[in-house]
Scaffold this active site. Sequence first.
Site, mmCIF file in Angstrom:
data_model
loop_
_atom_site.group_PDB
_atom_site.id
_atom_site.type_symbol
_atom_site.label_atom_id
_atom_site.label_comp_id
_atom_site.label_asym_id
_atom_site.label_seq_id
_atom_site.Cartn_x
_atom_site.Cartn_y
_atom_site.Cartn_z
ATOM 1 C CB CYS A 128 -0.976 -0.019 1.096
ATOM 2 S SG CYS A 128 -2.085 -1.181 1.143
ATOM 3 C CG HIS A 270 -3.168 3.385 2.501
ATOM 4 N ND1 HIS A 270 -3.618 3.140 1.087
ATOM 5 C CD2 HIS A 270 -3.063 2.338 3.226
ATOM 6 C CE1 HIS A 270 -3.799 1.775 1.159
ATOM 7 N NE2 HIS A 270 -3.710 1.325 2.242
ATOM 8 C CG ASN A 300 -6.646 -1.022 1.616
ATOM 9 O OD1 ASN A 300 -5.878 -0.461 0.553
ATOM 10 N ND2 ASN A 300 -5.942 -1.292 2.598
HETATM 11 N N1 ACO Z 1 -18.260 -8.682 10.571
HETATM 12 C C1 ACO Z 1 -18.953 -8.723 11.780
HETATM 13 N N2 ACO Z 1 -17.915 -8.999 12.924
HETATM 14 C C2 ACO Z 1 -16.957 -8.922 12.672
HETATM 15 C C3 ACO Z 1 -16.313 -8.798 11.053
HETATM 16 C C4 ACO Z 1 -17.145 -8.635 10.327
HETATM 17 N N3 ACO Z 1 -16.883 -8.550 8.968
HETATM 18 N N4 ACO Z 1 -14.938 -9.053 11.174
HETATM 19 C C5 ACO Z 1 -14.465 -8.987 12.369
HETATM 20 N N5 ACO Z 1 -15.398 -9.022 13.268
HETATM 21 C C6 ACO Z 1 -15.784 -9.168 14.705
HETATM 22 C C7 ACO Z 1 -14.552 -9.981 15.276
HETATM 23 O O1 ACO Z 1 -14.473 -11.516 15.020
HETATM 24 C C8 ACO Z 1 -14.554 -9.496 16.772
HETATM 25 O O2 ACO Z 1 -15.398 -10.208 17.448
HETATM 26 P P1 ACO Z 1 -15.146 -10.835 19.147
HETATM 27 O O3 ACO Z 1 -14.970 -9.296 19.753
HETATM 28 O O4 ACO Z 1 -16.504 -11.491 19.320
HETATM 29 O O5 ACO Z 1 -13.781 -11.486 19.059
HETATM 30 C C9 ACO Z 1 -15.092 -7.956 16.594
HETATM 31 O O6 ACO Z 1 -15.578 -7.752 15.421
HETATM 32 C C10 ACO Z 1 -13.975 -6.891 16.688
HETATM 33 O O7 ACO Z 1 -12.799 -7.460 15.875
HETATM 34 P P2 ACO Z 1 -11.656 -6.735 15.706
HETATM 35 O O8 ACO Z 1 -10.734 -7.255 14.780
HETATM 36 O O9 ACO Z 1 -11.274 -6.122 17.010
HETATM 37 O O10 ACO Z 1 -12.224 -5.272 14.960
HETATM 38 P P3 ACO Z 1 -11.656 -4.078 14.431
HETATM 39 O O11 ACO Z 1 -12.359 -2.756 15.233
HETATM 40 O O12 ACO Z 1 -10.267 -3.852 14.878
HETATM 41 O O13 ACO Z 1 -11.803 -3.973 12.942
HETATM 42 C C11 ACO Z 1 -10.628 -4.286 10.911
HETATM 43 C C12 ACO Z 1 -11.080 -4.675 12.186
HETATM 44 C C13 ACO Z 1 -11.709 -3.534 10.290
HETATM 45 C C14 ACO Z 1 -9.657 -5.231 10.304
HETATM 46 C C15 ACO Z 1 -9.463 -3.261 11.474
HETATM 47 O O14 ACO Z 1 -8.724 -3.693 12.533
HETATM 48 C C16 ACO Z 1 -8.675 -2.530 10.386
HETATM 49 O O15 ACO Z 1 -9.173 -1.961 9.548
HETATM 50 N N6 ACO Z 1 -7.046 -2.774 10.572
HETATM 51 C C17 ACO Z 1 -6.397 -2.287 9.587
HETATM 52 C C18 ACO Z 1 -6.160 -3.290 8.299
HETATM 53 C C19 ACO Z 1 -5.438 -2.878 7.157
HETATM 54 O O16 ACO Z 1 -5.070 -1.497 6.997
HETATM 55 N N7 ACO Z 1 -4.820 -3.865 6.370
HETATM 56 C C20 ACO Z 1 -4.358 -3.138 5.286
HETATM 57 C C21 ACO Z 1 -3.074 -4.040 5.137
HETATM 58 S S1 ACO Z 1 -1.833 -3.137 4.199
HETATM 59 C C22 ACO Z 1 -1.601 -3.701 2.725
HETATM 60 O O17 ACO Z 1 -0.467 -3.308 2.278
HETATM 61 C C23 ACO Z 1 -2.475 -4.300 2.099
#
Ligand code: ACO
Length: 343
Positions: A128, A270, A300
């Site tokens: 990214c 980003h 993204n």
């Molecule tokens: N729908 C419903 N519930 C979900 C989903 C979904 N799609 N995904 C996760 N959950 C649940 C989890 O299981 C968890 O449940 P639990 O509390 O019972 O265990 C709860 O929601 C919270 O999960 P978290 O992972 O803590 O949620 P968070 O608020 O951190 O959001 C997310 C997750 C959206 C992935 C966030 O962490 C994020 O955007 N991180 C950055 C990711 C990123 O930027 N990636 C790019 C990589 S870079 C590259 O070069 C490509």
Amino acid sequence: MRHVKSNSFAARITGTGSAFPKNRVTNDDIVKKLQASGIETSDRWIRERTGIRERRIADIENPAEHNSSLGLAAAKKALDMAGKTEKDIDQILYATCTPDTLVPSTACWLQHKIGASQAWAMDINAACSGLIYAVATAKQFIQTGQVKTSLVIGADLLSPFTNWQDRGSCILFGDAAGALVIEREAADSKHQILSCHMLSNGNLWELFYIPAGGSSMEVTPGRYSKNLHKMRMYGKEIFKVAVRTLVDFAQQALAENKIDIRELDWFVPHQANLRIIEAVADRLKFPMEKVLINVDKYGNTSSATIPSVLDEAVRDGRIKNGQTILLDAFGAGLTYGAILLRW
Ligand code: ACO
């Protein structure tokens, strides 16, 4: 990498372009797709946790939607804006982590499709952050006088590497291409890329990676069935590192140029998650009205987020000559980088 001020020329962005696949996939479409495998999610969860409403997904059976074809469409628009043709291109730098083929490079596929016979072409993989690394590379070649016109592409098709059994990651990504034409400019020009700041931390490779499909792990039927050719992501950890590093790199770029954040016209982060962007703007005490956003419409799109959101703001007139703009990214690797420029 620390910025070194030097040399005979400056580099300026003179053209922007973007291109997206036709297929618009809403959150509700994903809800239905996951429900079919017994996995729960909802439009509300996705919107509240990511800010994403929809994304575009390429049809890779259609050659017009291959990575290099979207890159081609974006490049044509950028060249048109710059008033250049393919014959003017000296260099093609293609930022992507999802190449058409491992060999040849997607840059060479694009060169073939666009007919840039005077250019040399290579891919840059910084996930990214790729667009930042590619613009920084173009700037070096331009300011030393070796290149006059560089075509920089940021394009990724992450959908073929998405694991649709993993609700934590499959909701985030979309496919797209963005393009920039970067040209030689007088060293004292008011319109130029002021500085580039990059750093990588390979120790954090495990936060986002695709195990199989490279030379260290062939995709065998057994590995295929375990989805080892699909992305693995630790979203929560990436979230924390992303907020911290986006803030650090923004502050570093501003400090090195002795520019106060209140002088900034646009912040172009980003587009990974709206909550990451809001947290960064909050820590920088920078108003969200001056932050460019397209994550809601496209998700993204990896190295395409920054050039595509820039292109939109240039074309609708928000970005104007002489404005001060900060680009800021993080990506798998992990990779980080920021660029400060005067449009
Ligand atoms: N729908 C419903 N519930 C979900 C989903 C979904 N799609 N995904 C996760 N959950 C649940 C989890 O299981 C968890 O449940 P639990 O509390 O019972 O265990 C709860 O929601 C919270 O999960 P978290 O992972 O803590 O949620 P968070 O608020 O951190 O959001 C997310 C997750 C959206 C992935 C966030 O962490 C994020 O955007 N991180 C950055 C990711 C990123 O930027 N990636 C790019 C990589 S870079 C590259 O070069 C490509």
